[in-house]
Scaffold this active site. Structure first.
Site, PDB file in Angstrom:
ATOM      1  N   LYS A  22       6.365   4.356   4.674  1.00 33.33           N
ATOM      2  CA  LYS A  22       5.281   3.398   4.950  1.00 33.33           C
ATOM      3  C   LYS A  22       5.242   2.301   3.895  1.00 33.33           C
ATOM      4  CE  LYS A  22       0.898   4.349   3.628  1.00 33.33           C
ATOM      5  NZ  LYS A  22       0.177   3.246   2.984  1.00 33.33           N
ATOM      6  N   ASN A  23       5.335   2.702   2.628  1.00 37.08           N
ATOM      7  CA  ASN A  23       5.171   1.717   1.548  1.00 37.08           C
ATOM      8  C   ASN A  23       6.357   0.772   1.417  1.00 37.08           C
ATOM      9  OD1 ASN A  23       2.708   2.728   1.006  1.00 37.08           O
ATOM     10  ND2 ASN A  23       3.237   3.698  -0.938  1.00 37.08           N
ATOM     11  N   ARG A  93      -4.909  -2.651   2.663  1.00 35.79           N
ATOM     12  CA  ARG A  93      -4.623  -3.558   1.552  1.00 35.79           C
ATOM     13  C   ARG A  93      -3.286  -4.282   1.672  1.00 35.79           C
ATOM     14  NH1 ARG A  93      -6.636  -3.503  -3.276  1.00 35.79           N
ATOM     15  NH2 ARG A  93      -4.608  -3.867  -4.206  1.00 35.79           N
ATOM     16  N   CYS A 117      -7.924   1.682   0.564  1.00 30.75           N
ATOM     17  CA  CYS A 117      -8.288   3.006   0.059  1.00 30.75           C
ATOM     18  C   CYS A 117      -9.451   2.958  -0.913  1.00 30.75           C
ATOM     19  CB  CYS A 117      -7.101   3.604  -0.687  1.00 30.75           C
ATOM     20  SG  CYS A 117      -5.918   4.375   0.365  1.00 30.75           S
ATOM     21  N   PRO A 123      -7.617  -4.393  -7.993  1.00 29.57           N
ATOM     22  CA  PRO A 123      -7.601  -5.848  -7.981  1.00 29.57           C
ATOM     23  C   PRO A 123      -6.264  -6.412  -7.500  1.00 29.57           C
ATOM     24  CG  PRO A 123      -7.387  -5.030 -10.221  1.00 29.57           C
ATOM     25  CD  PRO A 123      -7.560  -3.835  -9.344  1.00 29.57           C
ATOM     26  N   VAL A 124      -6.272  -7.713  -7.192  1.00 30.60           N
ATOM     27  CA  VAL A 124      -5.026  -8.401  -6.845  1.00 30.60           C
ATOM     28  C   VAL A 124      -4.822  -9.594  -7.772  1.00 30.60           C
ATOM     29  CG1 VAL A 124      -4.832  -7.678  -4.423  1.00 30.60           C
ATOM     30  CG2 VAL A 124      -6.266  -9.645  -5.014  1.00 30.60           C
ATOM     31  N   ASP A 125      -5.467  -9.520  -8.948  1.00 31.36           N
ATOM     32  CA  ASP A 125      -5.406 -10.658  -9.882  1.00 31.36           C
ATOM     33  C   ASP A 125      -3.967 -11.014 -10.271  1.00 31.36           C
ATOM     34  OD1 ASP A 125      -5.644  -8.062 -11.109  1.00 31.36           O
ATOM     35  OD2 ASP A 125      -5.716  -9.046 -13.061  1.00 31.36           O
ATOM     36  N   LEU A 126      -3.116  -9.976 -10.434  1.00 31.97           N
ATOM     37  CA  LEU A 126      -1.746 -10.271 -10.873  1.00 31.97           C
ATOM     38  C   LEU A 126      -0.927 -10.926  -9.761  1.00 31.97           C
ATOM     39  CD1 LEU A 126      -1.129  -7.028 -12.927  1.00 31.97           C
ATOM     40  CD2 LEU A 126      -1.553  -9.322 -13.812  1.00 31.97           C
ATOM     41  N   ASP A 307       0.888   9.110  -5.760  1.00 32.41           N
ATOM     42  CA  ASP A 307       0.685   9.454  -4.345  1.00 32.41           C
ATOM     43  C   ASP A 307       0.997  10.922  -4.036  1.00 32.41           C
ATOM     44  OD1 ASP A 307      -0.153   6.913  -3.821  1.00 32.41           O
ATOM     45  OD2 ASP A 307       1.658   6.257  -2.795  1.00 32.41           O
ATOM     46  N   ARG A 400      -3.178   7.254   8.817  1.00 29.11           N
ATOM     47  CA  ARG A 400      -2.683   5.981   8.291  1.00 29.11           C
ATOM     48  C   ARG A 400      -1.312   6.159   7.628  1.00 29.11           C
ATOM     49  NH1 ARG A 400      -6.175   3.720   3.982  1.00 29.11           N
ATOM     50  NH2 ARG A 400      -4.261   2.556   3.844  1.00 29.11           N
TER      51      ARG A 400
END
Ligand code: UD1
Length: 420
Positions: A22-23, A93, A117, A123-126, A307, A400
């Site tokens: 999936k990833n 996400r 999740c 965060p997604v700052d990077l 995970d 999922r």
């Protein structure tokens, strides 16, 4: 809401086929947006998250043709919109990953900030900082990231403050179509990053160093049609091995890649499992023995994967001895502890990153609730090892990320039923 009914106590014994990762599949589907022509992706797992990503592509006007084996042919050339709506991004996400490809290919994108999740702040700052370093103009307005680029993105030297898997993937995709060379330092080394790099390379990208902590991308003018086969899911592989170990059984996992699982296999051997591996299979045999408790600490690849933390904790819950499990990647990833304790496990949390587990001989069935994707499967493992009938509620979390759970478990001899 579907529930899973499990009659515990059966030793698992049999063979299970592993699905595509999936990833890996999710960023690869996002990467198809970079190409000028159709991209064919094989070995996609049959999962809600994949359907969501395909729906999102459809929402952008991209035609997706699915064959009966769930290989898809994505037609990015039919794109007519660059807005990814809240409704789709909030449920997953990884859908945020369309931002970079849209921006790099079309100079503009509006993507809702992600949900996903419930495992602490994510965060997604990077991601945004990296895109800004490549010359994107980024604003956050009304819950949406609105990004623009005057002309092409520009290659840049980017140092990632924290090792982030999707952050690395996101910038690698955007850099593939940038003007000039991008170097990503402190990059994630996860195999899924390598799989994405291979897919991008098949599309004509020029990438070196994927799988190390420094990735260099020489931007190219255009990316083209290609086909790619998604790698096997290493988390699913580990999960079924752990289910075998917790039930003192024997599980052979096929169509997988054992060399990506060293950190987990070492711990399973420490727990007393006999492990044999071949090119594309792993076999675990407990020979009826109870596992020994094993301490572990999650870390970015090649360390022990976060995970798989919850599933290993479930094994420790029925193992002989006391163990300590330390979570270093996410802040709130022990929600399964409360539920597993309802089944008679003895797990105590120290703060929100350490769990001390005193193994018990047998867990007992109880109604429990799935809280997030991987945590849900830890409850399945606990239920398989428990005495009596457990009902797990809210298994939509599990759907999922795990394909055909009942069928695969039944094939191993588990007594599992889905209840509507
Ligand atoms: C990916 C995986 C997920 C796995 C995780 C860690 C996918 C689709 N998901 O998630 O299953 O659990 O890697 O192996 O591949 N961080 C920041 N700023 C950012 C981005 C991340 O501070 O901009 C932090 C996070 O809060 C977290 C850490 O970095 O503490 C690692 O997270 P990250 O690797 O980004 O996880 P994901 O890529 O979201």
């Amino acid at each position: 809401m579907d529930r899973l009914q499990i009659d515990g106590g059966a030793r698992l014994d049999g063979t299970v086929r592993i699905s595509g990762a999936k990833n890996s599949a999710l960023p690869i589907l996002a990467a198809t947006l970079l190409a000028d022509g159709p991209v064919t992706i094989a070995n996609l797992p049959h999962l809600h998250d994949i359907t969501t990503m395909i729906e999102l592509l459809g929402c952008l006007g991209v035609e997706v043709v699915i064959d009966e084996k769930l290989a898809v042919e994505v037609h990015p050339e039919t794109l007519r919109d660059v807005v990814a709506p809240y409704d789709l991004v909030k449920t997953m996400r990884a859908s945020f990953l369309v931002l970079g490809p849209l921006l790099a290919r079309h100079g503009r994108a509006e993507v809702s900030l992600p949900g996903g999740c419930a495992i602490g702040p994510r965060p997604v700052d990077l991601h945004l900082k990296g895109l800004a370093a490549m010359g994107a103009d980024i604003e956050v307005e009304g819950g949406y990231v609105k990004a623009r680029s005057a002309g092409r993105l520009q290659g840049a030297n980017i140092f990632m403050d924290v090792v982030t898997v999707t952050g690395t993937e996101h910038l690698m995709m955007a850099a593939a179509l940038a003007d000039g060379v991008t170097v990503i330092e402190n990059a994630a080394r996860e195999p899924e990053v390598v799989d994405l790099a291979e897919c991008l390379t098949a599309m004509g990208a020029v990438i070196s160093g994927a799988g190390t902590d420094t990735i260099t991308i020489e931007g190219v003018e255009r990316l083209e049609s290609a086909s790619h086969r998604v790698m096997p899911d290493r988390v699913e592989t580990a999960t079924y091995l752990l289910a075998g170990a917790a039930t003192r059984g024997r599980v052979r996992v096929v169509e997988t890649q054992p060399d990506l699982l060293d950190a987990v296999l070492v711990k399973l051997r420490d727990a007393g499992a006999a492990i044999a591996t071949g090119d594309d299979w792993v076999e675990l045999d407990m020979e009826g023995r109870r596992a020994r408790a094993v301490s572990l600490r999650t870390a970015p690849y090649p360390g022990f994967p976060t995970d798989v933390q919850a599933q290993f904790l479930a094994l420790n819950a029925v193992a002989d001895g006391i163990s300590r499990v330390t979570e270093t990647i996410f802040e709130n990833r022990f929600m399964h502890v409360q539920e597993i304790n309802r089944m008679g496990a003895r797990v105590v949390l120290e703060g929100n990153s350490v769990a001390i587990i005193e193994g018990v001989d047998r867990l007992t069935a109880a109604p429990v609730m799935a809280t997030d994707l991987r945590a849900s499967f830890s409850l399945v493992i606990a239920a398989l090892a428990a005495e009596g009938q457990t009902i797990i509620d809210r298994i939509y979390h599990m759907d999922r990320g795990y394909e055909c759970i009942e069928e695969k478990l039944a094939g191993l001899g588990a007594r599992v039923r889905r209840l509507p």
